[in-house]
Design a protein around this motif. Sequence first.
Motif, PDB file in Angstrom:
ATOM      1  N   VAL A 125      15.501 -41.788 -14.026  1.00 63.11           N
ATOM      2  CA  VAL A 125      16.383 -40.764 -13.459  1.00 63.11           C
ATOM      3  C   VAL A 125      17.499 -40.420 -14.440  1.00 63.11           C
ATOM      4  N   MET A 126      18.146 -41.447 -14.985  1.00 66.00           N
ATOM      5  CA  MET A 126      19.334 -41.231 -15.818  1.00 66.00           C
ATOM      6  C   MET A 126      19.054 -40.448 -17.085  1.00 66.00           C
ATOM      7  N   ARG A 127      17.877 -40.654 -17.673  1.00 63.64           N
ATOM      8  CA  ARG A 127      17.589 -39.978 -18.942  1.00 63.64           C
ATOM      9  C   ARG A 127      17.403 -38.481 -18.750  1.00 63.64           C
ATOM     10  N   ASN A 128      17.231 -38.042 -17.507  1.00 60.27           N
ATOM     11  CA  ASN A 128      17.105 -36.611 -17.224  1.00 60.27           C
ATOM     12  C   ASN A 128      18.391 -36.007 -16.682  1.00 60.27           C
ATOM     13  N   GLN A 129      19.452 -36.797 -16.653  1.00 62.64           N
ATOM     14  CA  GLN A 129      20.766 -36.299 -16.235  1.00 62.64           C
ATOM     15  C   GLN A 129      21.607 -36.015 -17.469  1.00 62.64           C
ATOM     16  N   ASP A 130      22.344 -34.948 -17.444  1.00 62.20           N
ATOM     17  CA  ASP A 130      23.208 -34.628 -18.583  1.00 62.20           C
ATOM     18  C   ASP A 130      24.227 -35.727 -18.840  1.00 62.20           C
ATOM     19  N   SER A 131      24.630 -36.411 -17.756  1.00 59.50           N
ATOM     20  CA  SER A 131      25.674 -37.435 -17.870  1.00 59.50           C
ATOM     21  C   SER A 131      25.142 -38.802 -18.270  1.00 59.50           C
ATOM     22  N   GLY A 132      23.820 -38.954 -18.393  1.00 57.82           N
ATOM     23  CA  GLY A 132      23.265 -40.256 -18.738  1.00 57.82           C
ATOM     24  C   GLY A 132      23.487 -41.261 -17.616  1.00 57.82           C
ATOM     25  N   GLY A 133      23.922 -42.456 -17.966  1.00 62.06           N
ATOM     26  CA  GLY A 133      24.185 -43.460 -16.944  1.00 62.06           C
ATOM     27  C   GLY A 133      24.445 -44.819 -17.555  1.00 62.06           C
ATOM     28  N   SER A 134      24.764 -45.775 -16.687  1.00 63.04           N
ATOM     29  CA  SER A 134      25.055 -47.136 -17.122  1.00 63.04           C
ATOM     30  C   SER A 134      24.276 -48.122 -16.264  1.00 63.04           C
ATOM     31  N   ILE A 135      23.579 -49.047 -16.915  1.00 59.51           N
ATOM     32  CA  ILE A 135      22.854 -50.107 -16.220  1.00 59.51           C
ATOM     33  C   ILE A 135      23.473 -51.445 -16.616  1.00 59.51           C
ATOM     34  N   ILE A 136      23.693 -52.284 -15.627  1.00 60.66           N
ATOM     35  CA  ILE A 136      24.306 -53.594 -15.859  1.00 60.66           C
ATOM     36  C   ILE A 136      23.361 -54.656 -15.319  1.00 60.66           C
ATOM     37  N   ASN A 137      22.908 -55.528 -16.187  1.00 63.40           N
ATOM     38  CA  ASN A 137      21.991 -56.594 -15.806  1.00 63.40           C
ATOM     39  C   ASN A 137      22.734 -57.922 -15.702  1.00 63.40           C
ATOM     40  N   MET A 138      22.564 -58.606 -14.577  1.00 68.64           N
ATOM     41  CA  MET A 138      23.257 -59.866 -14.375  1.00 68.64           C
ATOM     42  C   MET A 138      22.405 -61.015 -14.917  1.00 68.64           C
ATOM     43  N   ILE A 160      16.279 -61.672 -19.350  1.00 74.06           N
ATOM     44  CA  ILE A 160      17.083 -60.489 -19.016  1.00 74.06           C
ATOM     45  C   ILE A 160      17.876 -60.003 -20.234  1.00 74.06           C
ATOM     46  N   ILE A 161      18.306 -60.939 -21.080  1.00 70.10           N
ATOM     47  CA  ILE A 161      19.022 -60.538 -22.298  1.00 70.10           C
ATOM     48  C   ILE A 161      18.091 -59.755 -23.227  1.00 70.10           C
ATOM     49  N   GLY A 162      16.874 -60.256 -23.417  1.00 71.43           N
ATOM     50  CA  GLY A 162      15.907 -59.530 -24.246  1.00 71.43           C
ATOM     51  C   GLY A 162      15.582 -58.171 -23.669  1.00 71.43           C
ATOM     52  N   LEU A 163      15.407 -58.112 -22.357  1.00 72.03           N
ATOM     53  CA  LEU A 163      15.149 -56.847 -21.673  1.00 72.03           C
ATOM     54  C   LEU A 163      16.292 -55.867 -21.911  1.00 72.03           C
ATOM     55  N   THR A 164      17.507 -56.342 -21.763  1.00 71.47           N
ATOM     56  CA  THR A 164      18.693 -55.495 -21.925  1.00 71.47           C
ATOM     57  C   THR A 164      18.737 -54.866 -23.314  1.00 71.47           C
ATOM     58  N   LYS A 165      18.538 -55.671 -24.329  1.00 69.03           N
ATOM     59  CA  LYS A 165      18.651 -55.178 -25.706  1.00 69.03           C
ATOM     60  C   LYS A 165      17.514 -54.225 -26.066  1.00 69.03           C
ATOM     61  N   ALA A 166      16.296 -54.571 -25.646  1.00 68.06           N
ATOM     62  CA  ALA A 166      15.161 -53.701 -25.954  1.00 68.06           C
ATOM     63  C   ALA A 166      15.273 -52.366 -25.230  1.00 68.06           C
ATOM     64  N   ALA A 180      24.650 -56.429 -20.361  1.00 66.42           N
ATOM     65  CA  ALA A 180      24.439 -57.596 -19.502  1.00 66.42           C
ATOM     66  C   ALA A 180      25.720 -58.406 -19.374  1.00 66.42           C
ATOM     67  N   ILE A 181      25.820 -59.106 -18.267  1.00 62.79           N
ATOM     68  CA  ILE A 181      26.931 -60.036 -18.019  1.00 62.79           C
ATOM     69  C   ILE A 181      26.337 -61.423 -17.819  1.00 62.79           C
ATOM     70  N   GLN A 182      26.973 -62.421 -18.418  1.00 57.10           N
ATOM     71  CA  GLN A 182      26.576 -63.808 -18.214  1.00 57.10           C
ATOM     72  C   GLN A 182      27.710 -64.553 -17.509  1.00 57.10           C
ATOM     73  N   PRO A 183      27.680 -64.619 -16.177  1.00 56.00           N
ATOM     74  CA  PRO A 183      28.703 -65.407 -15.476  1.00 56.00           C
ATOM     75  C   PRO A 183      28.468 -66.897 -15.685  1.00 56.00           C
ATOM     76  N   GLY A 184      29.556 -67.643 -15.557  1.00 52.84           N
ATOM     77  CA  GLY A 184      29.466 -69.094 -15.577  1.00 52.84           C
ATOM     78  C   GLY A 184      29.561 -69.625 -14.154  1.00 52.84           C
ATOM     79  N   LEU A 185      30.462 -70.563 -13.947  1.00 57.29           N
ATOM     80  CA  LEU A 185      30.643 -71.168 -12.626  1.00 57.29           C
ATOM     81  C   LEU A 185      31.541 -70.260 -11.788  1.00 57.29           C
ATOM     82  N   ILE A 186      30.949 -69.541 -10.856  1.00 56.09           N
ATOM     83  CA  ILE A 186      31.660 -68.564 -10.031  1.00 56.09           C
ATOM     84  C   ILE A 186      31.585 -69.004  -8.574  1.00 56.09           C
ATOM     85  N   THR A 235      24.989 -55.025 -25.225  1.00 57.40           N
ATOM     86  CA  THR A 235      25.861 -56.184 -25.402  1.00 57.40           C
ATOM     87  C   THR A 235      25.728 -57.163 -24.242  1.00 57.40           C
ATOM     88  N   VAL A 236      26.213 -58.378 -24.476  1.00 58.79           N
ATOM     89  CA  VAL A 236      26.257 -59.415 -23.446  1.00 58.79           C
ATOM     90  C   VAL A 236      27.684 -59.934 -23.377  1.00 58.79           C
TER      91      VAL A 236
END
Length: 245
Positions: A125-138, A160-166, A180-186, A235-236
Amino acid sequence: MGLLEGRTSIITGGAQGIGFAIAEAFAQEGSDVVIGDIDASAAVRAAEMIGGNAIGVGCDVAEANDINALITAAIESFGSVDVWVNNAGITRDATMRTMTEAQFDEVISVHLRGAWLGTKAATSVMRNQDSGGSIINMSSISGKVGLVGQTNYSAAKAGIIGLTKAAAKEVGFAGVRINAIQPGLIRTPMTEGMREDILAARLAEIPLSRVGEPAEVAQVALFLASDMSSYVTGTVIEVTGGRHM
């Protein structure tokens, strides 16, 4: 205007914990919000708690049809898909000696297959929008260092890190950013049942000497979702209080 004014955000696993904190933070910054969760009634309740332009939809992230239903709900309700957060997750902890194939497959399916399906659907969907988009992988700090009893979870979170970068390399030309975000002890329902001795051992590894809050992860997600990170992709970001740096 809020940082996400006029945008539509989809958060999987958004009925509680980190996902709910992200949904809440995004709504406060003006975003329309679609909460996807395996528990449809919990997703609806979470959307009602947020109020405003928020809806809840049942979603098994390992099922492509459910992911596509989230996309459809967002577009029919709000007209676009501008931010997608792959947050849904489960744990099936066991040592490798005792872990069953089903326990391994379940975790890989929800975390890694789910993130791939979500990323694939959102970018279509995002690649067909003029505004693009942002995906965040946990992801998780477990995907960086590996934790005992989590060969399934650590493998999924590293994947998920490999997926994010590719994926970021594939769709950057269309203005779609993937990070991507890498949470610790939350402090979440999954960690609050932790044994005292295990909690104390993990706290000893954290330079900031405390458990993180879901809202602190949500603020990093907000940065990645907004134009504040307009030149950031692939980025991570670790949100760990310095643990395992």
